[in-house]
Design a protein around this motif. Structure first.
Motif, PDB file in Angstrom:
ATOM      1  N   MET A 157       1.241  -1.320   0.000  1.00  0.00           N
ATOM      2  CA  MET A 157       0.344   0.120  -0.572  1.00  0.00           C
ATOM      3  C   MET A 157       0.990   1.428  -0.241  1.00  0.00           C
ATOM      4  SD  MET A 157      -3.342   1.579   1.062  1.00  0.00           S
ATOM      5  CE  MET A 157      -3.751  -0.120   0.096  1.00  0.00           C
ATOM      6  N   ASN A 158       2.012   1.232   0.492  1.00  0.00           N
ATOM      7  CA  ASN A 158       2.403   2.115   0.170  1.00  0.00           C
ATOM      8  C   ASN A 158       3.997   2.426   0.175  1.00  0.00           C
ATOM      9  OD1 ASN A 158       4.913   2.959   2.531  1.00  0.00           O
ATOM     10  ND2 ASN A 158       3.049   2.429   4.024  1.00  0.00           N
ATOM     11  N   LEU A 159       4.263   3.694  -0.912  1.00  0.00           N
ATOM     12  CA  LEU A 159       5.508   3.650  -1.693  1.00  0.00           C
ATOM     13  C   LEU A 159       6.812   3.520  -0.651  1.00  0.00           C
ATOM     14  CD1 LEU A 159       7.027   3.439  -4.623  1.00  0.00           C
ATOM     15  CD2 LEU A 159       6.847   6.742  -3.843  1.00  0.00           C
ATOM     16  N   LEU A 160       6.971   4.049   1.128  1.00  0.00           N
ATOM     17  CA  LEU A 160       7.757   4.009   1.136  1.00  0.00           C
ATOM     18  C   LEU A 160       7.974   2.420   1.525  1.00  0.00           C
ATOM     19  CD1 LEU A 160       9.617   5.564   3.662  1.00  0.00           C
ATOM     20  CD2 LEU A 160       7.895   5.288   5.381  1.00  0.00           C
ATOM     21  N   THR A 181       7.170  -0.555   0.263  1.00  0.00           N
ATOM     22  CA  THR A 181       7.743  -0.623  -1.352  1.00  0.00           C
ATOM     23  C   THR A 181       9.818  -0.494  -1.551  1.00  0.00           C
ATOM     24  OG1 THR A 181       5.870  -0.240  -1.718  1.00  0.00           O
ATOM     25  CG2 THR A 181       7.863  -1.185  -3.771  1.00  0.00           C
TER      26      THR A 181
END
Lengths: 423, 308
Positions: free
Chosen positions: A1-4, A6
């Motif tokens: 859900m979040n880019l961080l 990933t």
């Protein structure tokens, strides 16, 4: 859900990859299909430690290769030594400097590999990876489109095998009328439409001239291909299923013929999870052509091996590349090897096995030397636009004629954002 | 996960004041608990955000004003992505607020202790799966050829996986996946909030002849207002960052769900497909600005920082 999350995960992978590197070891990124070839190298060359990292080989134009290299460029470390990609348009970016980082792909001619070795490739095999006379990658396999048909079924129905697209369509009409349920191909994967039908049909929808991208889905040949697809989807002789999907496999006994790349041999016909063909039933025939057109065909991928310009172990890289490209047991990894000597050995073995009826070797050789050279290799793939616009459109009951203009627009938009001039 | 820590912290703050020494001891422990979080927040939240601000207003190190933003706004993929994320958030937040509050009140009203506990546990289980793995599970549920509920999909007119992830259905599909993974944790938190409501108030209402619906509507929901606002803010911030679900669906559907479906995916393409980290940073700043603005609205609307 979040880019961080990933990003953290991706950095962790890069760090782990770097930590694993040992003296003299090379890191290889490849997909699961190439794993046996890499393992064969490890067995044959125990003196070269190999750290294999499995990924998706950028299949379906996922861009995994470019994404991971961008991260390494940004971090200024963590590059692999060798990469396998199923796409043959990666040279468009890998041969260039990116944000100040040197071009990732090593120039392989001009002294890196000896010219005698490079001359051993089938003529034209290295064209997609050659930019301004510099060779940036080595083709793993050639993937010219052939025409595969089930001789047993055709004989049983009393039909002749088609040799032109017109006859192919006419065969569809006969099947639909006399043997409903039997079919002549699939268009459910993003590669089939662009490469097997439009490229083989000599349709100018994916062309590159210098830095200018061109696509014309209203050109005469493009319209002929669109009409062919619409006609055969309508009478159900072209299925909208993926050839790797459960539906296709379940109905594979009703497959009468299919145009497709050389690698269908291993991936589809001799695959127990695919068509699982019986020896002697299938014929690999020369590619279909338009009755009034040139004898040309399309090409579906055919992977490429790249060497990194950052490698600290060039000798190990050379040993590895020469092995996977030319060793007769592993070269081509199930398809037609791009290296001539390995290709000859593979063709002879296929012919000797008697699995295919007809002249398998001649058909493949005809196809391999007639790939239409009007198709371009820009830094994006027609597959993404096809999957986004055409696949859901066809599934919703629209026709290729309805969708062609949108597909063309999507490709042009993509060309524009990656920096090409669009006409 | 961080939502749970937050709520635990808020619950601690609401405890009645005791002696000074206890307070100081609690303060010290609080600092001890908060320090690692703060360090990680600086390293992985604040510093990258500052770096993004720098990147968004520069190109090759030179200041370029709003050029990167203008480029992104003109990109043919930007407004469709805004629309996709917008529709998803509306569907998801409505689903979340209505169903979480209803389910929490229902579970809270269950008299049987073991049953209520079991239900909360069951609601929470899907939350234990990370985003990507829950999408993997949904891939099977959504493919009519292998789905255990293929009869249901067919009844809804879905004949193939491509049909299941059709553009018109996708916001609902993504909202259902997000609800399924995230709602359990919120139900547990709402349950805690319901426990905070004094039994006397409920009892008094009951004596006055209020039924369960009336109690829920006039007492429980107004008293849960802060918690609902809190849930909306956290979910909104998470929802705008939609990434893993459409990304995995893009891979699984072989590109039918575009790689540029959501704004964060577009930022990803900018950075790693186009090598344009400045444009990518501009997109993340737009997301940050929208999330902050709406959070401020909900903080005041929900009275999140008012003393009860």
């Amino acid at each position: 859900m979040n880019l961080l999350r990933t990003t953290v995960a991706l950095s962790a992978i890069l760090v782990a990859g770097a930590a694993l590197a040992q003296d003299g070891a090379i890191t290889v990124w490849a997909d699961a299909t190439r794993q046996p070839a890499v393992e064969a190298f490890i067995a044959a060359h125990p003196e070269v430690p190999v750290n294999l990292v499995l990924d998706d080989g950028s299949s379906g134009a996922s861009g995994t290769f470019q994404t991971k290299i961008s991260l390494a460029d940004q971090a200024n470390e963590g590059w692999p030594d060798v990469v396998f990609s199923t796409q043959n348009n990666d040279a468009a970016w890998a041969a260039r400097e990116n944000n100040g980082a040197q071009a990732f792909a090593q120039v392989l001619n001009e002294g890196f590999l000896d010219q005698a070795f490079l001359d051993g490739f089938t003529p034209g095999a290295l064209d997609p990876v050659t930019v301004d006379g510099k060779v940036y990658g080595l083709r793993n396999d050639l993937a010219p489109v052939l025409f595969w048909y089930n001789k047993t079924l055709l004989d049983q129905f009393g039909y002749a095998a088609p040799t032109t697209w017109e006859e192919y369509q006419a065969l569809g009409d006969k099947l639909a009328a006399e043997h409903p349920g039997y079919f002549l191909g699939a268009i459910g994967d993003a590669f089939q439409g662009p490469y097997i039908y439009y490229w083989s049909g000599e349709a100018p929808i994916f062309q590159l001239e210098g830095e200018t991208f061109k696509s014309d889905t209203s050109a005469p040949n493009a319209v002929k291909v669109s009409n062919l697809i619409d006609h055969m989807v309508a009478n159900k002789t072209l299925t909208l299923d993926s050839v790797f999907g459960a539906n296709f496999v379940a109905s594979a006994a009703n497959l009468v013929a299919i145009p497709g790349p050389a690698w269908y041999s291993g991936a589809l016909f001799q695959n127990p999870g695919g068509v699982n063909a019986k020896a002697g039933d299938w014929v690999a025939a020369p590619p279909l052509k338009w009755a009034d057109g040139a004898a040309v065909t399309g090409n579906v991928g055919g992977g490429v091996w790249y060497a990194s310009s950052h490698t600290k172990n060039p000798e190990a890289v050379k040993t590895f590349l020469k092995f996977v490209i030319s060793d007769t047991k592993v070269a081509g990894t199930g398809g037609l090897p791009a290296y001539q000597a390995a290709a000859d050995a593979w063709l002879d073995a296929q012919a000797a096995s008697g699995f295919y009826a007809g002249d398998f070797k001649a058909a493949i050789q005809t196809a391999a030397s007639s790939v239409w050279n009007g198709w371009g290799y820009p830094n994006f793939s027609p597959e993404t636009a096809w999957a986004k616009v055409v696949t859901p459109g066809l599934a919703a009951g629209k026709t290729m004629t309805d969708l062609a203009a949108d597909w063309q627009q999507e490709m042009k938009n993509e060309a524009q954002v990656v920096g090409y001039t669009v006409e | 996960m961080s939502t749970i820590e937050h709520s635990a912290a808020t619950v601690a703050l609401e405890r009645p004041r005791k002696g000074m020494s206890v307070e100081r001891a609690q303060g010290r422990i609080g600092v001890l608990f908060a320090t690692p979080y703060t360090l990680f927040l600086i390293a992985f939240g604040i510093l990258p955000a500052l770096y993004a601000i720098y990147l968004a207003f520069t190109r090759k190190g030179a200041f370029v004003g709003f050029d990167n933003f203008l480029k992104v706004f003109k990109d043919y993929r930007f407004w469709p992505a805004v629309e996709h994320v917008g529709i998803f958030i509306v569907v998801w937040l409505v689903l979340l607020v209505v169903l979480v509050v209803t389910l929490a009140i229902l579970v809270h009203s269950i008299g049987l202790r073991w049953f209520s506990g079991a239900m909360r546990f069951i609601y929470y289980i899907p939350g234990a799966l990370a985003g990507a793995s829950s999408v993997m599970l949904w891939l099977f549920v959504l493919d009519p050829t292998v789905s255990p509920v293929s009869w249901l999909l067919q009844a809804l007119g879905i004949e193939s996986f491509v049909g299941a992830v059709d553009a018109s259905r996708l916001p609902i599909v993504l909202a259902v996946i997000a609800f399924w993974t995230g709602a359990g944790g919120w139900i547990v938190i709402m349950y805690g909030a319901l426990n905070n409501i004094s039994k006397d108030v409920i009892e008094a209402a009951r004596v006055d002849g209020a039924g369960p619906v009336r109690i829920a509507w006039s007492i429980q929901i107004p008293l849960m207002r802060k918690w609902i606002a809190y849930m909306v803010i956290m979910s909104f911030a998470g929802g705008t960052q939609l990434f893993v679900e459409p990304r995995v669906l893009a891979q699984a559907s072989r590109g039918v769900v575009g790689q540029d479906y959501s704004l964060n995916q577009l930022a990803f393409l900018y950075a790693f497909k186009q090598n344009d980290f400045n444009g990518s940073a501009a997109i993340s700043l737009v997301l940050l600005a929208v999330a902050v603005a709406l959070s401020i609205y909900f903080v005041f609307k929900g009275g999140l920082f008012e003393r009860a």
